[in-house]
Design a protein around this motif. Structure first.
Motif, PDB file in Angstrom:
ATOM      1  N   ASN A   1       0.850  -1.198   0.000  1.00 14.46           N
ATOM      2  CA  ASN A   1       0.000   0.000   0.000  1.00 14.46           C
ATOM      3  C   ASN A   1       0.882   1.243   0.000  1.00 14.46           C
ATOM      4  OD1 ASN A   1      -2.180  -1.775   0.320  1.00 14.46           O
ATOM      5  ND2 ASN A   1      -2.131  -1.574   2.555  1.00 14.46           N
ATOM      6  N   LEU A   2       0.340   2.347  -0.490  1.00  8.92           N
ATOM      7  CA  LEU A   2       1.115   3.584  -0.491  1.00  8.92           C
ATOM      8  C   LEU A   2       0.180   4.781  -0.444  1.00  8.92           C
ATOM      9  CD1 LEU A   2       1.507   5.160  -3.711  1.00  8.92           C
ATOM     10  CD2 LEU A   2       1.476   2.668  -3.990  1.00  8.92           C
ATOM     11  N   THR A   3       0.747   5.901   0.019  1.00  4.27           N
ATOM     12  CA  THR A   3      -0.002   7.164   0.041  1.00  4.27           C
ATOM     13  C   THR A   3       0.879   8.267  -0.522  1.00  4.27           C
ATOM     14  OG1 THR A   3      -1.245   6.473   1.997  1.00  4.27           O
ATOM     15  CG2 THR A   3      -1.247   8.814   1.458  1.00  4.27           C
ATOM     16  N   VAL A   4       0.301   9.070  -1.376  1.00  2.85           N
ATOM     17  CA  VAL A   4       0.963  10.240  -1.959  1.00  2.85           C
ATOM     18  C   VAL A   4       0.250  11.480  -1.438  1.00  2.85           C
ATOM     19  CG1 VAL A   4       1.497  11.441  -4.104  1.00  2.85           C
ATOM     20  CG2 VAL A   4       1.606   8.942  -4.020  1.00  2.85           C
ATOM     21  N   TYR A   5       1.038  12.491  -1.080  1.00  2.00           N
ATOM     22  CA  TYR A   5       0.476  13.692  -0.486  1.00  2.00           C
ATOM     23  C   TYR A   5       0.683  14.904  -1.399  1.00  2.00           C
ATOM     24  CZ  TYR A   5       0.477  10.748   3.650  1.00  2.00           C
ATOM     25  OH  TYR A   5       0.263   9.717   4.536  1.00  2.00           O
ATOM     26  N   CYS A   6      -0.282  15.802  -1.310  1.00  2.00           N
ATOM     27  CA  CYS A   6      -0.263  17.030  -2.104  1.00  2.00           C
ATOM     28  C   CYS A   6      -0.665  18.159  -1.163  1.00  2.00           C
ATOM     29  CB  CYS A   6      -1.252  16.877  -3.264  1.00  2.00           C
ATOM     30  SG  CYS A   6      -1.459  18.331  -4.300  1.00  2.00           S
ATOM     31  N   ASN A   7       0.258  19.082  -0.915  1.00  2.00           N
ATOM     32  CA  ASN A   7       0.016  20.113   0.094  1.00  2.00           C
ATOM     33  C   ASN A   7       0.243  21.521  -0.446  1.00  2.00           C
ATOM     34  OD1 ASN A   7      -0.402  18.419   2.597  1.00  2.00           O
ATOM     35  ND2 ASN A   7       1.585  17.668   1.941  1.00  2.00           N
TER      36      ASN A   7
ATOM     37  N   LYS B   1     -13.178  10.174  -2.544  1.00  2.00           N
ATOM     38  CA  LYS B   1     -13.630   9.461  -3.738  1.00  2.00           C
ATOM     39  C   LYS B   1     -12.797   8.218  -3.928  1.00  2.00           C
ATOM     40  CE  LYS B   1     -15.878  12.860  -6.693  1.00  2.00           C
ATOM     41  NZ  LYS B   1     -15.887  13.524  -8.022  1.00  2.00           N
ATOM     42  N   LYS B   2     -13.457   7.158  -4.369  1.00  2.00           N
ATOM     43  CA  LYS B   2     -12.750   5.893  -4.607  1.00  2.00           C
ATOM     44  C   LYS B   2     -12.862   5.506  -6.066  1.00  2.00           C
ATOM     45  CE  LYS B   2     -12.937   3.961   0.028  1.00  2.00           C
ATOM     46  NZ  LYS B   2     -13.195   2.767   0.866  1.00  2.00           N
ATOM     47  N   LEU B   3     -11.743   5.030  -6.588  1.00  5.49           N
ATOM     48  CA  LEU B   3     -11.668   4.557  -7.962  1.00  5.49           C
ATOM     49  C   LEU B   3     -10.953   3.219  -7.901  1.00  5.49           C
ATOM     50  CD1 LEU B   3     -12.138   5.326 -10.981  1.00  5.49           C
ATOM     51  CD2 LEU B   3      -9.838   6.301 -10.977  1.00  5.49           C
ATOM     52  N   LYS B   4     -11.722   2.158  -7.769  1.00  8.73           N
ATOM     53  CA  LYS B   4     -11.183   0.809  -7.603  1.00  8.73           C
ATOM     54  C   LYS B   4     -10.246   0.782  -6.387  1.00  8.73           C
ATOM     55  CE  LYS B   4     -11.707  -0.399 -12.460  1.00  8.73           C
ATOM     56  NZ  LYS B   4     -11.060  -0.864 -13.713  1.00  8.73           N
ATOM     57  N   ARG B   5      -8.965   0.564  -6.587  1.00 10.70           N
ATOM     58  CA  ARG B   5      -8.030   0.468  -5.461  1.00 10.70           C
ATOM     59  C   ARG B   5      -7.445   1.834  -5.061  1.00 10.70           C
ATOM     60  NH1 ARG B   5      -3.965  -1.193  -7.173  1.00 10.70           N
ATOM     61  NH2 ARG B   5      -4.423  -1.357  -9.395  1.00 10.70           N
ATOM     62  N   LEU B   6      -7.888   2.891  -5.721  1.00  8.64           N
ATOM     63  CA  LEU B   6      -7.364   4.220  -5.435  1.00  8.64           C
ATOM     64  C   LEU B   6      -8.390   5.007  -4.610  1.00  8.64           C
ATOM     65  CD1 LEU B   6      -5.641   3.243  -7.889  1.00  8.64           C
ATOM     66  CD2 LEU B   6      -5.623   5.618  -8.669  1.00  8.64           C
TER      67      LEU B   6
ATOM     68  N   ILE C   1      -3.189   4.166  -2.547  1.00 10.74           N
ATOM     69  CA  ILE C   1      -3.360   2.995  -3.407  1.00 10.74           C
ATOM     70  C   ILE C   1      -3.226   1.745  -2.557  1.00 10.74           C
ATOM     71  CG2 ILE C   1      -2.519   1.728  -5.415  1.00 10.74           C
ATOM     72  CD1 ILE C   1      -1.460   4.321  -6.554  1.00 10.74           C
ATOM     73  N   THR C   2      -4.195   0.887  -2.649  1.00 13.44           N
ATOM     74  CA  THR C   2      -4.199  -0.373  -1.914  1.00 13.44           C
ATOM     75  C   THR C   2      -3.746  -1.499  -2.837  1.00 13.44           C
ATOM     76  OG1 THR C   2      -6.056   0.412  -0.588  1.00 13.44           O
ATOM     77  CG2 THR C   2      -5.629  -1.949  -0.576  1.00 13.44           C
ATOM     78  N   ALA C   3      -2.877  -2.342  -2.316  1.00 14.14           N
ATOM     79  CA  ALA C   3      -2.402  -3.515  -3.076  1.00 14.14           C
ATOM     80  C   ALA C   3      -1.934  -3.106  -4.460  1.00 14.14           C
ATOM     81  CB  ALA C   3      -3.496  -4.579  -3.151  1.00 14.14           C
ATOM     82  N   ALA C   4      -0.897  -2.283  -4.499  1.00 16.01           N
ATOM     83  CA  ALA C   4      -0.407  -1.748  -5.767  1.00 16.01           C
ATOM     84  C   ALA C   4      -0.026  -2.856  -6.750  1.00 16.01           C
ATOM     85  CB  ALA C   4       0.792  -0.844  -5.516  1.00 16.01           C
ATOM     86  N   GLN C   5      -0.244  -2.571  -8.019  1.00 17.68           N
ATOM     87  CA  GLN C   5       0.081  -3.499  -9.099  1.00 17.68           C
ATOM     88  C   GLN C   5       1.034  -2.832 -10.082  1.00 17.68           C
ATOM     89  OE1 GLN C   5      -3.679  -4.700 -10.782  1.00 17.68           O
ATOM     90  NE2 GLN C   5      -4.392  -5.618  -8.866  1.00 17.68           N
ATOM     91  N   PRO C   6       1.788  -3.605 -10.835  1.00 12.09           N
ATOM     92  CA  PRO C   6       2.721  -3.009 -11.812  1.00 12.09           C
ATOM     93  C   PRO C   6       2.043  -2.028 -12.763  1.00 12.09           C
ATOM     94  CG  PRO C   6       3.217  -5.329 -11.541  1.00 12.09           C
ATOM     95  CD  PRO C   6       1.956  -5.070 -10.751  1.00 12.09           C
ATOM     96  N   GLY C   7       0.780  -2.246 -13.056  1.00 13.82           N
ATOM     97  CA  GLY C   7       0.042  -1.335 -13.927  1.00 13.82           C
ATOM     98  C   GLY C   7      -0.193   0.028 -13.319  1.00 13.82           C
ATOM     99  N   ASP C   8       0.065   0.176 -12.022  1.00 12.63           N
ATOM    100  CA  ASP C   8      -0.087   1.477 -11.363  1.00 12.63           C
ATOM    101  C   ASP C   8       1.150   2.348 -11.566  1.00 12.63           C
ATOM    102  OD1 ASP C   8      -1.665  -0.161  -8.529  1.00 12.63           O
ATOM    103  OD2 ASP C   8      -2.598   0.771 -10.301  1.00 12.63           O
ATOM    104  N   THR C   9       2.196   1.789 -12.112  1.00 12.48           N
ATOM    105  CA  THR C   9       3.430   2.539 -12.357  1.00 12.48           C
ATOM    106  C   THR C   9       3.171   3.748 -13.227  1.00 12.48           C
ATOM    107  OG1 THR C   9       4.861   0.600 -12.098  1.00 12.48           O
ATOM    108  CG2 THR C   9       5.705   2.408 -13.442  1.00 12.48           C
TER     109      THR C   9
END
Lengths: 117, 114
Positions: free
Chosen positions: B18-24, B56-61, B76-84
């Motif tokens: 899992n990962l989190t990206v922040y925007c401040n 808002k949720k968009l599948k695993r995002l 992002i939950t359970a990241a996949q290579p396609g999320d690159t």
């Protein structure tokens, strides 16, 4: 439906030269935005055109200019090229934002990659 | 000048993490968008958030807009290579003449290894 198209896709220029980049928006979109993206990082706003007029410009020198034609296509011109102008230039189009409404989606082209030697 | 700062700038993880990206920002935005850009392509819109506190949720995002509309996060939950790809946040001002002009963050480059 065709997306935003940009040309050329790649070009190489030398310092001091001039370049013209072209953009065709999605049919029905009247707004065109130009952004500069250096080193695959964030986008820097360059210019916004709507209905043939320049509506706003970013913090770039006057040698960056452009225009929008009656068919809503647009050109970006860069004069007296400098090495730091090397970047990906992205064009985006959108429907006009409604007064008081949320921002609309920007549809981007694939960009024109400019290398200045 | 309104600035949007994204963190981290680079993130390399294994598939399934899992990962989190922040925007401040110190500025208030009327709405905020997240885009994803893949190599050789232009950014593509993922989501627009408008209301403070909105999720808002968009599948695993999962996207969240801060209560004060100054910050946002992408989880992002359970990241996949396609999320690159390069993830970009972008803020819009509340202004009659701002059109769809966006201020972009510096981006977060995500690599998900299989």
């Amino acid at each position: 439906e065709a997306g935003v198209t940009q040309s050329p896709t790649h070009l190489i220029k030398t310092r001091g030269q001039q370049v013209t980049l072209r953009c065709s928006p999605i049919s029905g979109h009247t707004s065109v935005y130009w952004y500069q993206q250096a080193l695959g990082l964030g986008l820097q706003f360059l210019l916004w055109y709507d209905e043939g007029e320049e509506r706003n410009r970013g913090n770039f020198p006057p040698r960056f200019s452009g225009r929008q034609f009656p068919n809503y296509s647009s050109e970006l011109n860069v004069n007296a090229l400098e090495l730091e102008d090397s970047a990906l230039y992205l064009c985006a189009s959108s429907l006009r934002r409604l007064a008081g409404g949320p921002v609309r989606e920007l549809f981007f082209g694939e960009g024109s990659r400019l290398t200045v030697l | 000048t309104q600035l949007l700062e994204q963190s981290p700038q680079f993130l390399s993880i294994q598939e399934g993490e899992n990962l989190t990206v922040y925007c401040n920002s110190s500025s208030v935005f009327s709405s905020l968008q997240w885009y994803r850009q893949e190599p050789g392509e232009g950014p593509v819109l993922l989501v627009t958030v408008v209301t403070g506190g909105e999720v808002k949720k968009l599948k695993r995002l999962t996207f969240q807009f801060g209560d004060a509309r100054k910050d946002s996060s992408l989880h992002i939950t359970a990241a996949q290579p396609g999320d690159t790809g390069l993830y970009l946040c972008a803020g819009a001002r509340r202004s009659r003449d701002a059109g769809n002009m966006l201020t972009f963050g510096g981006g977060t480059r995500l690599m998900v290894k299989p």
